[in-house]
Design a protein around this motif. Sequence first.
Motif, PDB file in Angstrom:
ATOM      1  N   GLY A 150       0.825  -1.199   0.000  1.00  0.00           N
ATOM      2  CA  GLY A 150       0.000   0.000   0.000  1.00  0.00           C
ATOM      3  C   GLY A 150       0.858   1.247   0.000  1.00  0.00           C
ATOM      4  N   PRO A 151       0.246   2.422  -0.152  1.00  0.00           N
ATOM      5  CA  PRO A 151       1.016   3.664  -0.262  1.00  0.00           C
ATOM      6  C   PRO A 151       1.729   4.043   1.038  1.00  0.00           C
ATOM      7  CG  PRO A 151      -1.326   4.156  -0.138  1.00  0.00           C
ATOM      8  CD  PRO A 151      -1.195   2.654  -0.224  1.00  0.00           C
ATOM      9  N   ILE A 152       2.987   4.408   0.888  1.00  0.00           N
ATOM     10  CA  ILE A 152       3.779   4.945   1.995  1.00  0.00           C
ATOM     11  C   ILE A 152       4.319   6.272   1.477  1.00  0.00           C
ATOM     12  CG2 ILE A 152       5.800   4.661   3.459  1.00  0.00           C
ATOM     13  CD1 ILE A 152       5.486   1.644   3.134  1.00  0.00           C
ATOM     14  N   LYS A 153       3.749   7.366   1.952  1.00  0.00           N
ATOM     15  CA  LYS A 153       4.102   8.677   1.425  1.00  0.00           C
ATOM     16  C   LYS A 153       4.881   9.474   2.456  1.00  0.00           C
ATOM     17  CE  LYS A 153      -0.111   8.663  -1.248  1.00  0.00           C
ATOM     18  NZ  LYS A 153      -1.387   9.308  -1.474  1.00  0.00           N
ATOM     19  N   ASN A 154       5.772  10.364   1.961  1.00  0.00           N
ATOM     20  CA  ASN A 154       6.551  11.165   2.901  1.00  0.00           C
ATOM     21  C   ASN A 154       5.793  12.393   3.396  1.00  0.00           C
ATOM     22  OD1 ASN A 154       6.734  12.588   0.508  1.00  0.00           O
ATOM     23  ND2 ASN A 154       8.879  13.111   0.770  1.00  0.00           N
ATOM     24  N   LYS A 155       4.733  12.800   2.742  1.00  0.00           N
ATOM     25  CA  LYS A 155       3.968  13.959   3.213  1.00  0.00           C
ATOM     26  C   LYS A 155       2.848  13.538   4.162  1.00  0.00           C
ATOM     27  CE  LYS A 155       4.857  17.008  -0.661  1.00  0.00           C
ATOM     28  NZ  LYS A 155       4.322  17.669  -1.823  1.00  0.00           N
ATOM     29  N   ASN A 156       2.106  12.538   3.778  1.00  0.00           N
ATOM     30  CA  ASN A 156       1.020  12.024   4.620  1.00  0.00           C
ATOM     31  C   ASN A 156       1.376  10.599   5.019  1.00  0.00           C
ATOM     32  OD1 ASN A 156      -0.665  14.301   4.335  1.00  0.00           O
ATOM     33  ND2 ASN A 156      -1.259  13.596   2.312  1.00  0.00           N
ATOM     34  N   PHE A 157       2.116  10.473   6.105  1.00  0.00           N
ATOM     35  CA  PHE A 157       2.553   9.151   6.533  1.00  0.00           C
ATOM     36  C   PHE A 157       1.346   8.246   6.762  1.00  0.00           C
ATOM     37  CE2 PHE A 157       6.249  11.641   7.940  1.00  0.00           C
ATOM     38  CZ  PHE A 157       7.222  10.939   7.251  1.00  0.00           C
ATOM     39  N   GLU A 158       1.358   7.113   6.132  1.00  0.00           N
ATOM     40  CA  GLU A 158       0.382   6.076   6.388  1.00  0.00           C
ATOM     41  C   GLU A 158       0.950   5.286   7.559  1.00  0.00           C
ATOM     42  OE1 GLU A 158      -2.492   5.626   4.809  1.00  0.00           O
ATOM     43  OE2 GLU A 158      -2.249   7.076   3.212  1.00  0.00           O
ATOM     44  N   GLU A 159       0.650   5.722   8.779  1.00  0.00           N
ATOM     45  CA  GLU A 159       1.309   5.219   9.983  1.00  0.00           C
ATOM     46  C   GLU A 159       1.343   3.702  10.088  1.00  0.00           C
ATOM     47  OE1 GLU A 159       3.169   6.616  12.454  1.00  0.00           O
ATOM     48  OE2 GLU A 159       3.079   8.441  11.280  1.00  0.00           O
ATOM     49  N   LYS A 160       0.206   3.040   9.929  1.00  0.00           N
ATOM     50  CA  LYS A 160       0.173   1.586  10.092  1.00  0.00           C
ATOM     51  C   LYS A 160       1.042   0.894   9.046  1.00  0.00           C
ATOM     52  CE  LYS A 160      -4.274   1.172  12.369  1.00  0.00           C
ATOM     53  NZ  LYS A 160      -5.627   0.652  12.315  1.00  0.00           N
ATOM     54  N   LYS A 161       0.942   1.333   7.814  1.00  0.00           N
ATOM     55  CA  LYS A 161       1.720   0.718   6.736  1.00  0.00           C
ATOM     56  C   LYS A 161       3.207   1.018   6.895  1.00  0.00           C
ATOM     57  CE  LYS A 161      -2.191   0.917   3.710  1.00  0.00           C
ATOM     58  NZ  LYS A 161      -2.876   1.714   2.745  1.00  0.00           N
ATOM     59  N   LEU A 162       3.505   2.243   7.242  1.00  0.00           N
ATOM     60  CA  LEU A 162       4.892   2.636   7.442  1.00  0.00           C
ATOM     61  C   LEU A 162       5.510   1.858   8.603  1.00  0.00           C
ATOM     62  CD1 LEU A 162       7.113   4.562   6.469  1.00  0.00           C
ATOM     63  CD2 LEU A 162       6.289   6.196   8.150  1.00  0.00           C
ATOM     64  N   ASN A 163       4.777   1.749   9.706  1.00  0.00           N
ATOM     65  CA  ASN A 163       5.279   1.001  10.854  1.00  0.00           C
ATOM     66  C   ASN A 163       5.483  -0.472  10.519  1.00  0.00           C
ATOM     67  OD1 ASN A 163       5.385   3.261  12.475  1.00  0.00           O
ATOM     68  ND2 ASN A 163       3.335   2.949  13.308  1.00  0.00           N
ATOM     69  N   LYS A 164       4.564  -1.050   9.752  1.00  0.00           N
ATOM     70  CA  LYS A 164       4.703  -2.455   9.344  1.00  0.00           C
ATOM     71  C   LYS A 164       5.942  -2.639   8.461  1.00  0.00           C
ATOM     72  CE  LYS A 164       2.407  -6.108   6.751  1.00  0.00           C
ATOM     73  NZ  LYS A 164       1.337  -6.416   5.813  1.00  0.00           N
TER      74      LYS A 164
END
Length: 141
Positions: free
Chosen positions: A31-45
Motif C-alpha cells: 500500500g502507499p507509503i508517502k513522505n507527506k502524509n505518513f500512512e502510519e500503520k503501513k509505514l510502521n509495518k
Amino acid sequence: MLSFKDIDIIKFKSFQKFPDIVCGISTKRFGPIKNKNFEEKKLNKFFKTLLIRKEQAIFMNQVHGEKVVIIKNANKQVIDKTDGLVTSKKNIFLCATTADCLPILFYDPFSKFIGIVHAGYKGVLNGILDSMIYQVLIQNN
C-alpha cells in the motif's frame, strides 16, 4: 533482484553481500507509503519488517531536482526540496517514495557511504546522478 509473487518487500541480491546494509522496497501489496502524509500503520509495518525504528528514517520532500543532502544525524525526519540523500553514519535509513520514478541506490563499501536518489526523467536531466556522485566524491576527500 529477488522478487516473489506473494511478498510485500523486495530485497536486492547485490546488497545482500553487505551485511551492514538494510535495504528494501515495498511492493504495491504494502500500500502507499508517502513522505507527506505518513500512512502510519503501513509505514510502521514496513519498518518493523526491516527491523528499523521510524525515528531513524529520513525521507525527502521530492521535487524532481538535482539537490543531494548529506545526512549527519536523524534529527529531521523529512528533508525539504531534495531528491537525493547520502550518509556514512550507521543506523540512519534513507528513504525515497516513488510511483513512476526510480529509487537509485548507491553504496561504497570502502568509505561506507550510502545514498539514494529519486530519479525521474526531470531529475536525471537536471543532474541528480551527477550531484550524488559529486557529493560522495567530496565526502571521500
